[in-house]
Scaffold this active site. Structure first.
Site, mmCIF file in Angstrom:
data_model
loop_
_atom_site.group_PDB
_atom_site.id
_atom_site.type_symbol
_atom_site.label_atom_id
_atom_site.label_comp_id
_atom_site.label_asym_id
_atom_site.label_seq_id
_atom_site.Cartn_x
_atom_site.Cartn_y
_atom_site.Cartn_z
ATOM 1 C CD GLU A 294 -2.553 1.749 0.338
ATOM 2 O OE1 GLU A 294 -3.286 0.946 -0.258
ATOM 3 O OE2 GLU A 294 -2.470 2.954 0.018
ATOM 4 C CG ASP B 31 4.795 3.601 -6.476
ATOM 5 O OD1 ASP B 31 4.170 2.667 -7.032
ATOM 6 O OD2 ASP B 31 4.970 4.718 -6.996
ATOM 7 C CB CYS C 240 -14.840 -0.078 -7.936
ATOM 8 S SG CYS C 240 -13.879 1.281 -7.289
HETATM 9 N N1 SAM Z 1 -8.028 -3.774 -2.289
HETATM 10 C C1 SAM Z 1 -8.520 -2.794 -1.324
HETATM 11 C C2 SAM Z 1 -9.613 -3.436 -0.494
HETATM 12 O O1 SAM Z 1 -10.241 -4.381 -0.938
HETATM 13 O O2 SAM Z 1 -9.814 -2.997 0.649
HETATM 14 C C3 SAM Z 1 -8.968 -1.516 -1.997
HETATM 15 C C4 SAM Z 1 -7.863 -0.916 -2.813
HETATM 16 S S1 SAM Z 1 -8.218 0.693 -3.444
HETATM 17 C C5 SAM Z 1 -9.162 0.346 -4.834
HETATM 18 C C6 SAM Z 1 -6.661 1.106 -4.145
HETATM 19 C C7 SAM Z 1 -5.544 1.338 -3.134
HETATM 20 O O3 SAM Z 1 -4.315 1.424 -3.869
HETATM 21 C C8 SAM Z 1 -5.635 2.619 -2.338
HETATM 22 O O4 SAM Z 1 -5.535 2.327 -0.972
HETATM 23 C C9 SAM Z 1 -4.421 3.441 -2.800
HETATM 24 O O5 SAM Z 1 -3.862 4.232 -1.779
HETATM 25 C C10 SAM Z 1 -3.478 2.353 -3.241
HETATM 26 N N2 SAM Z 1 -2.465 2.710 -4.253
HETATM 27 C C11 SAM Z 1 -2.548 3.655 -5.222
HETATM 28 N N3 SAM Z 1 -1.438 3.660 -5.972
HETATM 29 C C12 SAM Z 1 -0.632 2.699 -5.480
HETATM 30 C C13 SAM Z 1 0.671 2.223 -5.813
HETATM 31 N N4 SAM Z 1 1.357 2.775 -6.826
HETATM 32 N N5 SAM Z 1 1.219 1.235 -5.079
HETATM 33 C C14 SAM Z 1 0.527 0.687 -4.049
HETATM 34 N N6 SAM Z 1 -0.702 1.103 -3.667
HETATM 35 C C15 SAM Z 1 -1.279 2.081 -4.379
#
Ligand code: SAM
Length: 298
Positions: free
Chosen positions: A141, A168, A238
């Site tokens: 995350e 990242d 989503c």
């Molecule tokens: N899978 C999660 C759940 O079921 O609870 C929801 C994930 S949400 C759609 C996307 C997540 O990806 C967010 O928490 C965001 O902060 C994170 N995110 C965005 N860019 C990212 C990256 N480059 N590397 C890792 N995490 C990332």
């Protein structure tokens, strides 16, 4: 009827799906969406949940596609917060659609699994529940505060074999290898929009869709690098816009030896997709709009 929806969204959906399907999509976003929960098998069984709901006079429906999914037609999420089974982590409030990607991935006991974009952790904990804590899960995350929430949720649900990485995921070292990867990518949230909740439309913009698509492609290319040969990745969003879904998968697969594995979860409200084997769920009063594709690396 769809005046609460951003014009770029209604135009894109009408262009992509045609007027009739677009109308169905807009109808599914009008009004409210029913609450739903997932049984956390690390702490409870479906029979325990049925008992707790019945004792508290909460009506529920079971889903044909999974015994751990409960739909609560007349109850607000906040009414569940006071239930002991909620406080003890025996249930997790999760939308029906967001339960589908882990089911499509079919996490295996003993597997090394990467959850690339994990917070707040509904799907990470679901994979721990599906494997009875017998898979080695790495949950990545980027956002530190969201990673703290992820850690809290995992602990509350008793998901003990998960390592959280605040990173990242695009910059994960290429020498890592995983048997299974869930990429529940950051997206525009276009499938979650609801008339009754202005927060769901506020951040949406064409720029967000374009920026999300660029990040999604980088993440999916990284997932394909980190996957063992023969391993599978489930890509999900989503969003119901092809720019974030089919187009991303098609671009990521260029020059990669991999194939789409059909997702066979029955009894869902479908939307057409130009990627055979992928699954796109139509927004309704029970389901958020959602897209997923399962890819096997050769
Ligand atoms: N899978 C999660 C759940 O079921 O609870 C929801 C994930 S949400 C759609 C996307 C997540 O990806 C967010 O928490 C965001 O902060 C994170 N995110 C965005 N860019 C990212 C990256 N480059 N590397 C890792 N995490 C990332």
């Amino acid at each position: 009827m769809n005046s609460f929806l951003p014009a770029y969204f209604t135009e894109s959906v009408t262009r992509q799906y045609g007027a009739d399907a677009a109308e169905r999509i807009f109808e599914g976003m009008a009004g409210r969406r029913k609450a739903s929960l997932r049984v956390n098998r690390l702490k409870a069984e479906p029979a325990d949940v049925e008992k707790a709901l019945t004792e508290n006079g909460i009506a529920y429906e079971r889903m044909s596609w999974w015994e751990d999914a409960f739909l609560l037609p007349n109850t607000m999420e906040s009414e569940l917060w006071k239930l002991p089974i909620y406080e003890q982590g025996g249930i997790y409030l999760q939308s029906l659609s967001s339960m589908l990607p882990p089911l499509a991935l079919e996490p295996k006991a003993g597997a090394d699994i990467l959850d690339m974009a994990a917070a707040p952790g509904g799907k990470t904990a679901q994979m721990a529940s599906l494997t009875g804590n017998k898979a080695n899960i790495t949950a990545c995350e980027i956002n530190k505060i969201r990673a703290e929430k992820l850690q809290y949720n995992l602990q509350k649900q008793g998901a003990t074999r998960v390592s959280v990485m605040v990173r990242d995921a695009r910059k994960l070292e290429d020498f890592f290898r995983f048997d299974q990867i869930l990429l529940d990518a950051p997206c525009s949230g276009s499938g979650t929009m609801l008339e009754s909740d202005p927060r769901t439309t506020k951040a949406f913009s064409e720029k967000l869709v374009r920026n999300s698509a660029a990040t999604q492609l980088q993440l999916l290319k990284k997932a394909l690098t980190l996957l063992k040969s023969g391993g599978t990745v489930v890509y999900s969003t989503c969003s119901i816009l092809e720019m974030e879904n089919e187009n991303v998968v098609k671009a990521a697969l260029k020059g990669v030896k991999a194939e789409i594995v059909p997702i066979g979860i029955p009894d869902l409200p479908p939307l057409p997709t130009s990627l055979p084997g992928a699954l796109c769920v139509c927004p309704t009063d029970s389901y958020e709009g959602f897209f997923m594709a399962k890819i096997q690396k050769k």
